[in-house]
Write a protein that holds these residues in place. Sequence first.
Motif, PDB file in Angstrom:
ATOM      1  N   GLY A 109       0.801  -1.224   0.000  1.00 23.02           N
ATOM      2  CA  GLY A 109       0.000   0.000   0.000  1.00 23.02           C
ATOM      3  C   GLY A 109       0.827   1.264   0.000  1.00 23.02           C
ATOM      4  N   GLN A 110       2.138   1.169   0.295  1.00 24.72           N
ATOM      5  CA  GLN A 110       2.971   2.368   0.326  1.00 24.72           C
ATOM      6  C   GLN A 110       3.486   2.756  -1.050  1.00 24.72           C
ATOM      7  OE1 GLN A 110       5.976   2.676   3.257  1.00 24.72           O
ATOM      8  NE2 GLN A 110       4.561   2.533   4.968  1.00 24.72           N
ATOM      9  N   SER A 111       3.481   1.805  -1.998  1.00 26.14           N
ATOM     10  CA  SER A 111       3.911   2.141  -3.350  1.00 26.14           C
ATOM     11  C   SER A 111       2.825   2.973  -4.033  1.00 26.14           C
ATOM     12  CB  SER A 111       4.172   0.863  -4.153  1.00 26.14           C
ATOM     13  OG  SER A 111       4.518   1.189  -5.467  1.00 26.14           O
ATOM     14  N   ILE A 112       3.213   4.125  -4.604  1.00 24.15           N
ATOM     15  CA  ILE A 112       2.215   5.048  -5.149  1.00 24.15           C
ATOM     16  C   ILE A 112       1.676   4.604  -6.501  1.00 24.15           C
ATOM     17  CG2 ILE A 112       3.155   7.031  -3.898  1.00 24.15           C
ATOM     18  CD1 ILE A 112       4.539   7.884  -6.488  1.00 24.15           C
ATOM     19  N   SER A 113       2.340   3.635  -7.131  1.00 22.11           N
ATOM     20  CA  SER A 113       1.884   3.252  -8.466  1.00 22.11           C
ATOM     21  C   SER A 113       1.912   1.735  -8.641  1.00 22.11           C
ATOM     22  CB  SER A 113       2.760   3.917  -9.537  1.00 22.11           C
ATOM     23  OG  SER A 113       4.109   3.566  -9.339  1.00 22.11           O
ATOM     24  N   ALA A 114       1.472   1.012  -7.620  1.00 20.39           N
ATOM     25  CA  ALA A 114       1.494  -0.447  -7.680  1.00 20.39           C
ATOM     26  C   ALA A 114       0.565  -0.958  -8.782  1.00 20.39           C
ATOM     27  CB  ALA A 114       1.074  -1.025  -6.336  1.00 20.39           C
ATOM     28  N   LYS A 115       1.016  -1.975  -9.502  1.00 18.77           N
ATOM     29  CA  LYS A 115       0.209  -2.629 -10.534  1.00 18.77           C
ATOM     30  C   LYS A 115       0.055  -4.095 -10.150  1.00 18.77           C
ATOM     31  CE  LYS A 115       0.143   0.965 -13.458  1.00 18.77           C
ATOM     32  NZ  LYS A 115       0.463   1.009 -14.861  1.00 18.77           N
ATOM     33  N   LYS A 116      -1.065  -4.701 -10.577  1.00 19.30           N
ATOM     34  CA  LYS A 116      -1.304  -6.104 -10.253  1.00 19.30           C
ATOM     35  C   LYS A 116      -0.289  -7.027 -10.910  1.00 19.30           C
ATOM     36  CE  LYS A 116      -6.301  -6.130  -9.415  1.00 19.30           C
ATOM     37  NZ  LYS A 116      -7.591  -6.707  -9.868  1.00 19.30           N
ATOM     38  N   ILE A 117       0.147  -6.664 -12.108  1.00 16.01           N
ATOM     39  CA  ILE A 117       1.021  -7.532 -12.894  1.00 16.01           C
ATOM     40  C   ILE A 117       2.387  -6.886 -13.050  1.00 16.01           C
ATOM     41  CG2 ILE A 117       1.292  -8.762 -15.069  1.00 16.01           C
ATOM     42  CD1 ILE A 117      -1.775  -8.161 -15.520  1.00 16.01           C
ATOM     43  N   LEU A 118       3.433  -7.602 -12.644  1.00 14.90           N
ATOM     44  CA  LEU A 118       4.794  -7.156 -12.885  1.00 14.90           C
ATOM     45  C   LEU A 118       5.441  -8.130 -13.853  1.00 14.90           C
ATOM     46  CD1 LEU A 118       7.260  -5.344 -12.289  1.00 14.90           C
ATOM     47  CD2 LEU A 118       7.851  -6.957 -10.459  1.00 14.90           C
ATOM     48  N   ALA A 119       5.914  -7.628 -14.980  1.00 17.28           N
ATOM     49  CA  ALA A 119       6.601  -8.459 -15.971  1.00 17.28           C
ATOM     50  C   ALA A 119       8.075  -8.091 -15.970  1.00 17.28           C
ATOM     51  CB  ALA A 119       6.007  -8.255 -17.351  1.00 17.28           C
ATOM     52  N   ILE A 120       8.937  -9.084 -15.756  1.00 22.01           N
ATOM     53  CA  ILE A 120      10.377  -8.874 -15.712  1.00 22.01           C
ATOM     54  C   ILE A 120      10.983  -9.496 -16.963  1.00 22.01           C
ATOM     55  CG2 ILE A 120      12.491  -9.295 -14.416  1.00 22.01           C
ATOM     56  CD1 ILE A 120      10.724  -9.607 -11.903  1.00 22.01           C
ATOM     57  N   VAL A 121      11.541  -8.654 -17.815  1.00 18.88           N
ATOM     58  CA  VAL A 121      12.087  -9.106 -19.093  1.00 18.88           C
ATOM     59  C   VAL A 121      13.582  -9.345 -18.932  1.00 18.88           C
ATOM     60  CG1 VAL A 121      12.331  -8.563 -21.541  1.00 18.88           C
ATOM     61  CG2 VAL A 121      10.343  -7.731 -20.268  1.00 18.88           C
ATOM     62  N   SER A 122      14.064 -10.447 -19.487  1.00 13.67           N
ATOM     63  CA  SER A 122      15.487 -10.770 -19.370  1.00 13.67           C
ATOM     64  C   SER A 122      15.904 -11.666 -20.524  1.00 13.67           C
ATOM     65  CB  SER A 122      15.762 -11.471 -18.033  1.00 13.67           C
ATOM     66  OG  SER A 122      15.028 -12.682 -17.946  1.00 13.67           O
ATOM     67  N   GLY A 123      17.208 -11.954 -20.572  1.00 12.45           N
ATOM     68  CA  GLY A 123      17.733 -12.872 -21.578  1.00 12.45           C
ATOM     69  C   GLY A 123      18.451 -12.165 -22.701  1.00 12.45           C
ATOM     70  N   PRO A 124      19.164 -12.931 -23.516  1.00 11.05           N
ATOM     71  CA  PRO A 124      19.900 -12.359 -24.648  1.00 11.05           C
ATOM     72  C   PRO A 124      18.970 -11.963 -25.788  1.00 11.05           C
ATOM     73  CG  PRO A 124      20.120 -14.743 -24.623  1.00 11.05           C
ATOM     74  CD  PRO A 124      19.388 -14.382 -23.379  1.00 11.05           C
ATOM     75  N   GLU A 125      19.453 -11.077 -26.628  1.00 10.28           N
ATOM     76  CA  GLU A 125      18.714 -10.678 -27.829  1.00 10.28           C
ATOM     77  C   GLU A 125      18.850 -11.756 -28.909  1.00 10.28           C
ATOM     78  OE1 GLU A 125      16.723  -8.365 -27.775  1.00 10.28           O
ATOM     79  OE2 GLU A 125      17.433  -6.768 -26.459  1.00 10.28           O
ATOM     80  N   PRO A 126      17.867 -11.838 -29.827  1.00  9.30           N
ATOM     81  CA  PRO A 126      16.689 -10.966 -29.989  1.00  9.30           C
ATOM     82  C   PRO A 126      15.488 -11.392 -29.156  1.00  9.30           C
ATOM     83  CG  PRO A 126      16.754 -12.522 -31.793  1.00  9.30           C
ATOM     84  CD  PRO A 126      17.968 -12.813 -30.964  1.00  9.30           C
ATOM     85  N   SER A 127      15.643 -12.496 -28.420  1.00  4.46           N
ATOM     86  CA  SER A 127      14.509 -13.045 -27.674  1.00  4.46           C
ATOM     87  C   SER A 127      14.000 -12.066 -26.616  1.00  4.46           C
ATOM     88  CB  SER A 127      14.905 -14.365 -27.023  1.00  4.46           C
ATOM     89  OG  SER A 127      13.837 -14.914 -26.311  1.00  4.46           O
ATOM     90  N   ARG A 128      14.915 -11.297 -25.993  1.00  2.00           N
ATOM     91  CA  ARG A 128      14.495 -10.353 -24.957  1.00  2.00           C
ATOM     92  C   ARG A 128      13.495  -9.344 -25.512  1.00  2.00           C
ATOM     93  NH1 ARG A 128      14.234  -5.685 -22.991  1.00  2.00           N
ATOM     94  NH2 ARG A 128      14.795  -4.976 -25.078  1.00  2.00           N
ATOM     95  N   THR A 129      13.835  -8.744 -26.673  1.00  2.00           N
ATOM     96  CA  THR A 129      12.965  -7.742 -27.280  1.00  2.00           C
ATOM     97  C   THR A 129      11.638  -8.354 -27.728  1.00  2.00           C
ATOM     98  OG1 THR A 129      14.813  -6.358 -27.993  1.00  2.00           O
ATOM     99  CG2 THR A 129      12.744  -6.125 -29.201  1.00  2.00           C
ATOM    100  N   GLN A 130      11.666  -9.547 -28.287  1.00  2.00           N
ATOM    101  CA  GLN A 130      10.431 -10.217 -28.724  1.00  2.00           C
ATOM    102  C   GLN A 130       9.503 -10.484 -27.545  1.00  2.00           C
ATOM    103  OE1 GLN A 130      12.110 -13.630 -30.677  1.00  2.00           O
ATOM    104  NE2 GLN A 130      12.639 -12.513 -32.542  1.00  2.00           N
ATOM    105  N   PHE A 131      10.068 -10.909 -26.438  1.00  2.00           N
ATOM    106  CA  PHE A 131       9.285 -11.152 -25.225  1.00  2.00           C
ATOM    107  C   PHE A 131       8.650  -9.857 -24.733  1.00  2.00           C
ATOM    108  CE2 PHE A 131       9.584 -12.259 -20.450  1.00  2.00           C
ATOM    109  CZ  PHE A 131       8.294 -12.772 -20.439  1.00  2.00           C
ATOM    110  N   GLU A 132       9.427  -8.793 -24.708  1.00  2.00           N
ATOM    111  CA  GLU A 132       8.923  -7.498 -24.267  1.00  2.00           C
ATOM    112  C   GLU A 132       7.768  -7.027 -25.152  1.00  2.00           C
ATOM    113  OE1 GLU A 132      11.655  -4.273 -22.663  1.00  2.00           O
ATOM    114  OE2 GLU A 132      11.141  -3.474 -24.655  1.00  2.00           O
TER     115      GLU A 132
END
Length: 361
Positions: free
Chosen positions: A197-220
Amino acid sequence: MKTKLNIVVCPLNWGLGHATRCSPIIDALIHRGHQVHLASDGLALELLKKHYPLLPIHTLASLSIKYGTYFWIKMGIQLFSIWKWMAKDRRKIKALHDIHHFDLIISDSRVACHIPGLPSVLVISQTAPRVPSFINRIYQKVLNGYLKLFDRIWIPDVSHDVNVSLSGELITLPSNVQSTLVGLLTRINPKSAKRAGQSISAKKILAIVSGPEPSRTQFEENLFKALEPTERYIVGGRPDQQHTDKGYSAYMEPDDLAQRIHDAQYIICRGGYSTLMDLAGFNKKLILVPTPGQSEQEYLAHRLQAKDQAVVWPMDNESWTSVRAAADRSKGFYLNNDKLLLQLAIDEIEEYCKKKSKFRR
């Protein structure tokens, strides 16, 4: 007075995971007063520069791998390029040693970062990778040969028990190769997050993108298409960029990311080992999208799904609504860490280096 060592830490540049999981090792070495050098390439090197601006930084050989569908066939085609990269890495680490006179090399998955006669540690989470049966025997024999070059094998996990560990069968070793558990190596501390509740812009879904390219960009890009902007926040895994808006950050510092994870209801990410270590202490609903062609991510993702701790999301043929319903029925992902394991491993390698140094004199 304890002997202070001159140590170089060399993470692989394959996504950011190898560099981020070296942070607890680097921090512990600095805390003990050792001189720490950092060596890598690409985005991993950029991340190290960002986190440790006062430490000596060195550039190692760069590897550009093309992969995706038919991963192992493509890797076979690129064997010569991989061999050349390893040869360059070997020469570069030797040249650095000739200048800086290291007492210890700690390499995360860069198996060529080894110098005969110099104490060395290999940090690795896949001593028994999931490879096709037609090359498994040869691949394992070659890998075991490299494992034997190192004085110590550090496994980032909490148990050798396949039912308890994070890595499962990925850390199986032949009887003549010994390993040391060092706990879950993560720079993300759940205790650094403030209460809900202290975070001013909390969202229900957090997506963490990682990995080498080009797969990282495609996932994003797929995440932007699949998720409603009002519900999701995406972290792009790009320490070389500054872009930030209401629903996206190219990169996020550990404490800020801990807060985002804490406040989110669902976490969407790859099935990378380092990412899973970062998330293990939060007990969140986990949706995994393994990087195409990376069999260890497929293994880890489906293993957690079988334990009812995560859901695997085939983004091409399943909607977010459907996978969210499945995630709601899962238990959530949690694994307790043991930070003492890393301290004990460092104690032991310090003593080993001290003995080796006396022997050389």
